[in-house]
Design a protein around this motif. Structure first.
Motif, PDB file in Angstrom:
ATOM      1  N   LYS A   1      44.021  77.311  39.008  1.00  0.00           N
ATOM      2  CA  LYS A   1      43.568  76.759  37.731  1.00  0.00           C
ATOM      3  C   LYS A   1      42.637  77.758  37.027  1.00  0.00           C
ATOM      4  O   LYS A   1      42.734  77.991  35.829  1.00  0.00           O
ATOM      5  CB  LYS A   1      42.844  75.434  37.990  1.00  0.00           C
ATOM      6  CG  LYS A   1      42.495  74.695  36.736  1.00  0.00           C
ATOM      7  CD  LYS A   1      42.116  73.253  37.026  1.00  0.00           C
ATOM      8  CE  LYS A   1      41.587  72.600  35.771  1.00  0.00           C
ATOM      9  NZ  LYS A   1      40.171  72.280  35.845  1.00  0.00           N
ATOM     10  N   LEU A   2      41.760  78.356  37.834  1.00  0.00           N
ATOM     11  CA  LEU A   2      40.811  79.320  37.294  1.00  0.00           C
ATOM     12  C   LEU A   2      41.529  80.560  36.746  1.00  0.00           C
ATOM     13  O   LEU A   2      41.214  81.058  35.661  1.00  0.00           O
ATOM     14  CB  LEU A   2      39.855  79.718  38.420  1.00  0.00           C
ATOM     15  CG  LEU A   2      38.623  80.465  37.977  1.00  0.00           C
ATOM     16  CD1 LEU A   2      37.649  79.503  37.332  1.00  0.00           C
ATOM     17  CD2 LEU A   2      37.977  81.154  39.159  1.00  0.00           C
ATOM     18  N   LEU A   3      42.507  81.029  37.511  1.00  0.00           N
ATOM     19  CA  LEU A   3      43.259  82.218  37.074  1.00  0.00           C
ATOM     20  C   LEU A   3      44.038  81.926  35.801  1.00  0.00           C
ATOM     21  O   LEU A   3      44.192  82.795  34.937  1.00  0.00           O
ATOM     22  CB  LEU A   3      44.205  82.686  38.190  1.00  0.00           C
ATOM     23  CG  LEU A   3      43.502  83.311  39.409  1.00  0.00           C
ATOM     24  CD1 LEU A   3      44.453  83.395  40.599  1.00  0.00           C
ATOM     25  CD2 LEU A   3      42.946  84.697  39.063  1.00  0.00           C
TER      26      LEU A   3
ATOM     27  N   THR B   1      42.998  79.895  33.485  1.00  0.00           N
ATOM     28  CA  THR B   1      41.971  79.992  32.438  1.00  0.00           C
ATOM     29  C   THR B   1      41.752  81.442  32.033  1.00  0.00           C
ATOM     30  O   THR B   1      41.683  81.775  30.850  1.00  0.00           O
ATOM     31  CB  THR B   1      40.635  79.404  32.956  1.00  0.00           C
ATOM     32  OG1 THR B   1      40.880  78.070  33.372  1.00  0.00           O
ATOM     33  CG2 THR B   1      39.559  79.438  31.904  1.00  0.00           C
ATOM     34  N   VAL B   2      41.635  82.322  33.041  1.00  0.00           N
ATOM     35  CA  VAL B   2      41.391  83.742  32.744  1.00  0.00           C
ATOM     36  C   VAL B   2      42.576  84.317  31.969  1.00  0.00           C
ATOM     37  O   VAL B   2      42.404  84.983  30.952  1.00  0.00           O
ATOM     38  CB  VAL B   2      41.188  84.559  34.043  1.00  0.00           C
ATOM     39  CG1 VAL B   2      40.881  86.017  33.701  1.00  0.00           C
ATOM     40  CG2 VAL B   2      40.067  83.980  34.889  1.00  0.00           C
ATOM     41  N   LYS B   3      43.764  84.014  32.462  1.00  0.00           N
ATOM     42  CA  LYS B   3      44.973  84.586  31.845  1.00  0.00           C
ATOM     43  C   LYS B   3      45.060  84.226  30.365  1.00  0.00           C
ATOM     44  O   LYS B   3      45.356  85.075  29.533  1.00  0.00           O
ATOM     45  CB  LYS B   3      46.208  84.071  32.587  1.00  0.00           C
ATOM     46  CG  LYS B   3      47.519  84.608  32.034  1.00  0.00           C
ATOM     47  CD  LYS B   3      48.716  84.251  32.899  1.00  0.00           C
ATOM     48  CE  LYS B   3      49.008  82.762  32.893  1.00  0.00           C
ATOM     49  NZ  LYS B   3      50.307  82.462  33.559  1.00  0.00           N
ATOM     50  N   TYR B   4      44.795  82.950  30.055  1.00  0.00           N
ATOM     51  CA  TYR B   4      44.957  82.519  28.670  1.00  0.00           C
ATOM     52  C   TYR B   4      43.722  82.763  27.816  1.00  0.00           C
ATOM     53  O   TYR B   4      43.682  82.346  26.662  1.00  0.00           O
ATOM     54  CB  TYR B   4      45.402  81.053  28.620  1.00  0.00           C
ATOM     55  CG  TYR B   4      46.808  80.883  29.175  1.00  0.00           C
ATOM     56  CD1 TYR B   4      47.856  81.629  28.643  1.00  0.00           C
ATOM     57  CD2 TYR B   4      47.065  80.017  30.228  1.00  0.00           C
ATOM     58  CE1 TYR B   4      49.140  81.511  29.154  1.00  0.00           C
ATOM     59  CE2 TYR B   4      48.349  79.885  30.740  1.00  0.00           C
ATOM     60  CZ  TYR B   4      49.383  80.631  30.197  1.00  0.00           C
ATOM     61  OH  TYR B   4      50.648  80.518  30.706  1.00  0.00           O
ATOM     62  N   SER B   5      42.720  83.433  28.379  1.00  0.00           N
ATOM     63  CA  SER B   5      41.575  83.782  27.536  1.00  0.00           C
ATOM     64  C   SER B   5      41.619  85.262  27.152  1.00  0.00           C
ATOM     65  O   SER B   5      40.748  85.754  26.445  1.00  0.00           O
ATOM     66  CB  SER B   5      40.259  83.428  28.237  1.00  0.00           C
ATOM     67  OG  SER B   5      40.111  84.204  29.381  1.00  0.00           O
ATOM     68  N   ILE B   6      42.646  85.962  27.617  1.00  0.00           N
ATOM     69  CA  ILE B   6      42.770  87.385  27.264  1.00  0.00           C
ATOM     70  C   ILE B   6      43.134  87.506  25.790  1.00  0.00           C
ATOM     71  O   ILE B   6      44.008  86.814  25.285  1.00  0.00           O
ATOM     72  CB  ILE B   6      43.875  88.061  28.103  1.00  0.00           C
ATOM     73  CG1 ILE B   6      43.534  88.011  29.593  1.00  0.00           C
ATOM     74  CG2 ILE B   6      44.106  89.510  27.645  1.00  0.00           C
ATOM     75  CD1 ILE B   6      44.685  88.386  30.505  1.00  0.00           C
TER      76      ILE B   6
END
Lengths: 439, 224
Positions: free
Chosen positions: A298-300, A302-307
């Protein structure tokens, strides 16, 4: 490299193999390239001292179990030759044209094509170990030496699977593993390797992927001149202290010499920093407090779609609404120092914020971040209108039927390969969830 | 994507060779094999360094009548090996002292992995090796080193080599005895690569195993 020679013949229940050449050696045996009628494979041939009956049965059991996922370079069959007391096993070959050891990332030799690929590699690792654990197995020695990555695509291969065992080890007498990845309770001999200790090692791997530096290597490590066993015991076993521990500040990164994690901590979304704080404070000592694979996934996501991209220099940065809200301004770009001129186009789905870049590809994890395989299934992509380049659209790559309302108030239905023209404030109905678009 | 905005604080591995260059090394092709073996090991040491966050730095000294440095602190990436020409007696103790001096003066405030020291000898020390060894073991770097000893042929003093190894790998390690060229190459390769790797990527409770020579030695292979 001398256990087998070129031309030696080996046999398994599947077929015959001819030894072509040595590929490498390790603590337990040597690995050879072999040729068979169905193709080329790798054979691990155990040293005499390691070719025990217990080892034979362990491999046999792994063969029977089968690979948990395609990422695992799993034993396919036991191979033998004319000798009475030696054996090995055959496994798929890692294609060295595409896959490199993950260590090359940290030695600075190779790097990922983009942040998306780095995250893809992290997700594949998380999902692989999740699947392995789901089968009741634990890996025991998750470390960089066992992980191979395609730096262009983020695809992962996991080798050395002969140490995989059912998650029911009781004895701590033969505890082993790689320092820096082993959980403290394994190092001090309080618990045998298990799924919980795998989760610790996984959190170290993920931290290093995202922050580069080791989560426990701060001032305390820096001030040790020679890293010997006593040093490892203290740093990773008896007194492990997170470099960003909120209370104990004795092991902070050392400015100018061992501080790269500070930089990444400053740019990664706050949710990531918070999760690792949990993983390396409570999660160090209390195995039950460690983050599960689904939480990492879930965290990854979040990171992926905040790039996103800096509008000035074009380099990749992370969008974090919570930080912007706190500071009441858009931070300067970490690469060029100039302020990013405006907020990126973004869409909120449930609790998730998805940044929509000109080249964004969205996967099903947009809708179901807890589903461990959703990150592999295409959902949508951003496309530009062929005749009106100022108009951007969201193209449906899924089997779901989307609905949205046009500016004129008409309801439109979008099937696979259809495109929704994006505009500020619009809502897209994806079936079970809604996306709210903001410019 | 990964421009570096800070440092990882990587460490280097220091790899030391202490090589017997006394007269007796001239015979039976010993020194030629040794020169060749070190040269052959270089690409494999480079491979180990390639996977490390820091690098491997090589130091080599020889002892015969007295002791001298051949190379000092050279990054394995740029390392080349000059042939050793043997001549004189076996002042092993002097080499320990020379090394101890360097470790005292030039290794202050240096961070590293456990250094690896490889001693290669074919004979008996002709000087007071105990005094030299004591001096070496009095240095932090000497004491904390992973010390490997390789006997070349049957004439080497195994007790002296064992004393050098001391408590390395919890005292489980014995001197390796190379009976022929192929074994010497194997041992030098193992000591410089597998042991270096064990220092950089340490595995709890695992001592890297020296390559095992066949239990029954083919007498044709017995060169020395």
């Amino acid at each position: 490299m001398s256990l087998l020679k070129k031309g030696d013949l080996l046999t398994s229940t599947l077929e015959h193999y001819t030894v072509v050449k040595p590929l490498g050696e390790g603590g337990q045996g040597e690995v050879y390239l072999v040729h068979a009628e169905s193709g080329d494979y790798a054979v691990k041939w155990f040293y005499k001292s390691m070719a025990t009956e217990a080892q034979y049965h362990a491999i046999e059991s792994l063969v029977e179990q089968g690979a948990p996922s395609e990422q695992f370079i799993w034993p396919m069959a036991i191979v033998e030759n004319h000798s009475e007391d030696q054996f090995g096993y055959v496994m798929p070959l890692i294609d060295s044209r595409y896959y490199q050891k993950l260590t090359r990332f940290f030695s600075g030799e190779l790097t990922f094509k983009s942040y998306e690929k780095l995250i893809e590699a992290c997700m594949q690792m998380v999902q692989s170990f999740y699947t392995l654990h789901l089968s009741g197995l634990c890996y025991r020695d998750i470390s960089f030496g066992n992980l191979f990555v395609n730096f262009k695509t983020g695809d992962v291969r996991i080798c050395d699977n002969d140490n995989v065992t059912y998650d029911h080890l009781k004895s701590v007498e033969d505890n082993w593993g790689t320092y820096g990845f082993m959980a403290p309770e394994v190092i001090v001999g309080e618990a045998p390797p298990s799924t919980a200790t795998d989760l610790f090692a996984l959190s170290v791997v993920l931290f290093r992927m995202l922050y580069r530096q080791h989560p426990l290597q701060g001032r305390r490590e820096y001030e040790i001149d020679i890293l010997d066993e006593a040093a490892f015991m203290s740093l990773y076993g008896t007194r492990p202290i997170y470099i960003f521990d909120p209370i104990d500040v004795t092991n902070r990164p050392v400015k100018g010499v061992q501080d790269i994690a500070e930089f990444y901590r400053g740019i990664l979304p706050q949710a990531v920093n918070d999760a690792f704080e949990r993983a390396f404070t409570n999660g160090i000592k209390v195995p039950e407090e460690r983050l599960r694979e689904s939480e990492w996934m879930k965290l990854l996501t979040t990171v992926k779609y905040s790039i996103t991209y800096c509008l000035n220099c074009g380099k990749q940065v992370f969008y974090d609404a919570s930080v912007i809200r706190d500071k009441k301004e858009v931070s300067a770009c970490v690469h060029c120092g100039k302020p990013a001129m405006r907020l990126p186009v973004r869409m909120k789905v449930g609790e998730q914020i998805i940044v929509l870049n000109y080249d964004s590809t969205l996967m099903m994890d947009v809708l179901t971040p807890l589903d461990m395989t959703a990150y592999q299934t295409p959902f949508a992509s951003i496309v530009q209108h062929p005749r009106h380049p100022e108009i951007w659209g969201l193209k449906n790559h899924s089997e779901l039927i989307w609905q949205y309302t046009t500016q004129e108030g008409d309801t439109r239905t979008i099937e696979k390969n259809g495109v929704v023209p994006l505009r500020h404030g619009m809502m897209i109905n994806f079936g079970d969830s809604m996306g709210v678009v903001r410019f | 994507m990964t421009e570096n905005y800070g440092k990882m604080g990587a460490r280097d591995l220091h790899l030391f060779f202490l090589i017997d260059a006394s007269d007796s090394m001239k015979y039976g092709g010993k020194i030629e094999t040794l020169n060749n073996a070190v040269r052959e090991a270089i690409p494999h040491i480079r491979d180990v360094a390639r996977d490390a966050e820091g690098t491997i730095r090589v130091h080599a000294l020889t002892f015969s009548t007295g002791a001298r440095w051949l190379v000092n602190n050279v990054d394995i990436k740029h390392f080349t090996w000059e042939n050793i020409q043997p001549k004189g007696v076996t002042d092993m103790g002097r080499s320990f002292e020379l090394l101890a001096d360097q470790l005292t003066t030039e290794f202050e405030n240096i961070r590293g992995y456990q250094p690896v020291m490889i001693l290669l000898s074919d004979g008996l020390p002709t000087d007071d090796y105990e005094k030299g060894l004591e001096k070496l073991m009095a240095t932090t770097w000497g004491k904390k080193a992973i010390r490997i000893a390789i006997a070349i042929g049957q004439e080497a003093d195994m007790e002296v080599l064992q004393a050098f190894i001391g408590d390395t790998f919890r005292g489980e390690l014995k001197p390796l005895q190379a009976k022929n060229a192929s074994e010497l190459k194997q041992y030098i390769r193992w000591a410089s690569t597998a042991v270096s790797n064990a220092s950089i990527n340490p595995v709890k409770a695992a001592v890297p195993m020296p390559p095992t020579a066949d239990a029954t030695v083919d007498m044709d292979d017995l060169d020395w």
